[in-house]
Motif scaffolding. Structure first.
Motif, PDB file in Angstrom:
ATOM      1  N   ALA A   1      48.688  18.598  35.040  1.00 27.61           N
ATOM      2  CA  ALA A   1      47.985  18.584  33.756  1.00 27.61           C
ATOM      3  C   ALA A   1      46.660  19.325  33.854  1.00 27.61           C
ATOM      4  O   ALA A   1      46.274  20.068  32.932  1.00 27.61           O
ATOM      5  N   THR A   2      45.957  19.161  34.964  1.00 26.65           N
ATOM      6  CA  THR A   2      44.690  19.864  35.151  1.00 26.65           C
ATOM      7  C   THR A   2      44.902  21.371  35.134  1.00 26.65           C
ATOM      8  O   THR A   2      44.130  22.120  34.515  1.00 26.65           O
ATOM      9  N   ALA A   3      45.956  21.831  35.783  1.00 26.54           N
ATOM     10  CA  ALA A   3      46.257  23.268  35.780  1.00 26.54           C
ATOM     11  C   ALA A   3      46.588  23.759  34.372  1.00 26.54           C
ATOM     12  O   ALA A   3      46.150  24.830  33.950  1.00 26.54           O
ATOM     13  N   ALA A   4      47.345  22.955  33.614  1.00 26.32           N
ATOM     14  CA  ALA A   4      47.727  23.364  32.258  1.00 26.32           C
ATOM     15  C   ALA A   4      46.516  23.443  31.346  1.00 26.32           C
ATOM     16  O   ALA A   4      46.351  24.403  30.585  1.00 26.32           O
ATOM     17  N   PHE A   5      45.647  22.442  31.410  1.00 30.45           N
ATOM     18  CA  PHE A   5      44.489  22.423  30.509  1.00 30.45           C
ATOM     19  C   PHE A   5      43.350  23.329  30.979  1.00 30.45           C
ATOM     20  O   PHE A   5      42.357  23.477  30.253  1.00 30.45           O
TER      21      PHE A   5
END
Length: 393
Positions: free
Chosen positions: A253-257
């Motif tokens: 999720a951190t990579a996506a956001f």
């Protein structure tokens, strides 16, 4: 002051501007009555209020409101129905509010330019006069362009809104009262749908009450991004983040956001809920991109001032885009029961052929598991902190 107005008509607009530093509504009302008496012929002239004397009389150091009251007369050639574009017998309230062939709207357009110039000259913290901020009626009068004396009083134009500033709040029925109590809790829990609807109410207010079309599009753009962000966050929480717990993994999720919005649209949503996420394909996504995202960029980066039709189109595009995403998520309710439950209604799930056992399973999970909104919010706070760390690395 005599202003020539360019356009399809040979038009001039005569303005008598009476700037008034209003301490209260009584002062503004007195000025409006003075102008009305001039229009109806009861008075031969308008005497401008002396702001300094008024402030000294009231014993205050600075004005609280600046109100411009104007007697306006618009003059134009006589047109037949084919030239005017308005059918015989058509109600004047049906005229589009960006149609400058209408005398009242031409006059208002001239006043807006004068007030905008005054605001930046005097650093005046006063709102721009807009159609929606006018009372729902206006005095009208006519006279020849070279005529002397007061205009001939014609009557009252009823505007196409009911923005009465002193209207009483509407009483809620029992069902609405329960929904209101629920909404208090949802906003406190940062519920995604509640936050989206709050921003869309801001957009609708800007469009229909304030007449601030740029703000309407900016609020609509914010509402969409709140919704898109919430949907993606819930999907990642449920698929990769250990839902319903708050302590699951956050790396994906951190990579996506950490990506900007457009790259996220192209790469993140389709693998999770399907759909065509191509900005070049005709559909709700493309309409949102053209009528909301691009318009938002022109407003923010170029100072563009959109018209009412553009703002209305933007709000409609957002509504259609959000409905499309809701349908995609409802169709995946069996895979993402928590995300679907927090974004779409059971009726929408049924519309997308979700089996009743899936809807019942969602209810059972909600009763058996820890509070979803609280845990998602705590998990998402960890994701946001991870995005900040990646940006600082």
């Amino acid at each position: 002051m005599l202003l020539a107005t360019p356009g399809p008509l040979d038009v001039a607009v005569r303005l008598w501007m009476v700037p008034i530093y209003a301490i209260n509504d009584l002062v503004a009302m007195a000025a409006a009555v003075t102008v009305a008496e001039m229009v109806t012929g009861k008075s031969k002239q308008i005497e401008a209020v002396n702001p300094a004397a008024l402030l000294e009389e009231q014993g205050i150091n600075s004005p609280t409101t600046l109100i411009c009251v104007a007697e306006i007369a618009a003059f134009g050639m006589e047109l037949d129905d084919s030239q005017s574009g308005i059918a015989s017998g058509q109600d004047s309230r049906e005229i589009e509010i960006d149609d400058l062939t209408d005398p009242l709207l031409r006059c208002l357009n001239c006043i807006q330019h004068l007030v905008r110039a005054y605001r930046i000259t005097a650093h005046a913290l006063v709102p721009e006069p807009t159609y929606q901020r006018m009372r729902p009626w206006a005095l009208t009068a006519t006279r020849a362009l070279d005529g002397d004396g007061p205009p001939k009083f014609e009557g009252v134009i009823h505007l196409s809104h009911q923005n009465f500033h002193d209207a009483l709040p509407r009483k809620l029925d029992d069902g609405q009262l329960l929904q209101w109590q629920s909404s208090v809790q949802l906003l406190s829990a940062k519920d995604p749908s509640a936050l989206y609807h709050e921003r869309m109410l801001d957009a609708e207010y800007s469009l229909t009450v304030a007449g601030d079309y740029g703000a309407a599009i900016l609020n609509a753009a914010m509402a969409t991004e709140v919704f898109l962000d919430s949907v993606l966050g819930l999907l990642y929480w449920e698929r990769h983040g250990g839902a319903p717990r708050a302590d699951g993994k956050i790396d994906r999720a951190t990579a996506a956001f950490s990506k900007d919005l457009r790259p996220r649209l192209r790469s993140e949503y389709h693998p999770l809920i399907g759909g065509r996420w191509d900005l070049n394909v005709i559909g709700p996504l493309q309409s949102w991109n053209v009528q909301v995202a691009r318009a938002r960029n022109r407003i923010v980066h170029r100072g563009y001032r959109p018209g009412p039709s553009e703002a209305a189109d933007a709000l409609n595009a957002v509504s259609q885009f959000i409905d499309w995403i809701g349908d995609l998520l409802a169709a995946k309710a069996s895979q993402y029961p928590r995300a679907a439950s927090m974004i779409v209604t059971p009726d929408r799930m049924r519309k997308q052929n979700a089996p009743e056992r899936v809807i019942k399973n969602i209810d059972d999970l909600a009763r058996a598991e820890p509070p979803w909104r609280d845990n998602y919010s705590a998990w998402r706070d960890r994701v946001d902190a991870g995005v900040v760390r990646r940006g600082q690395a």
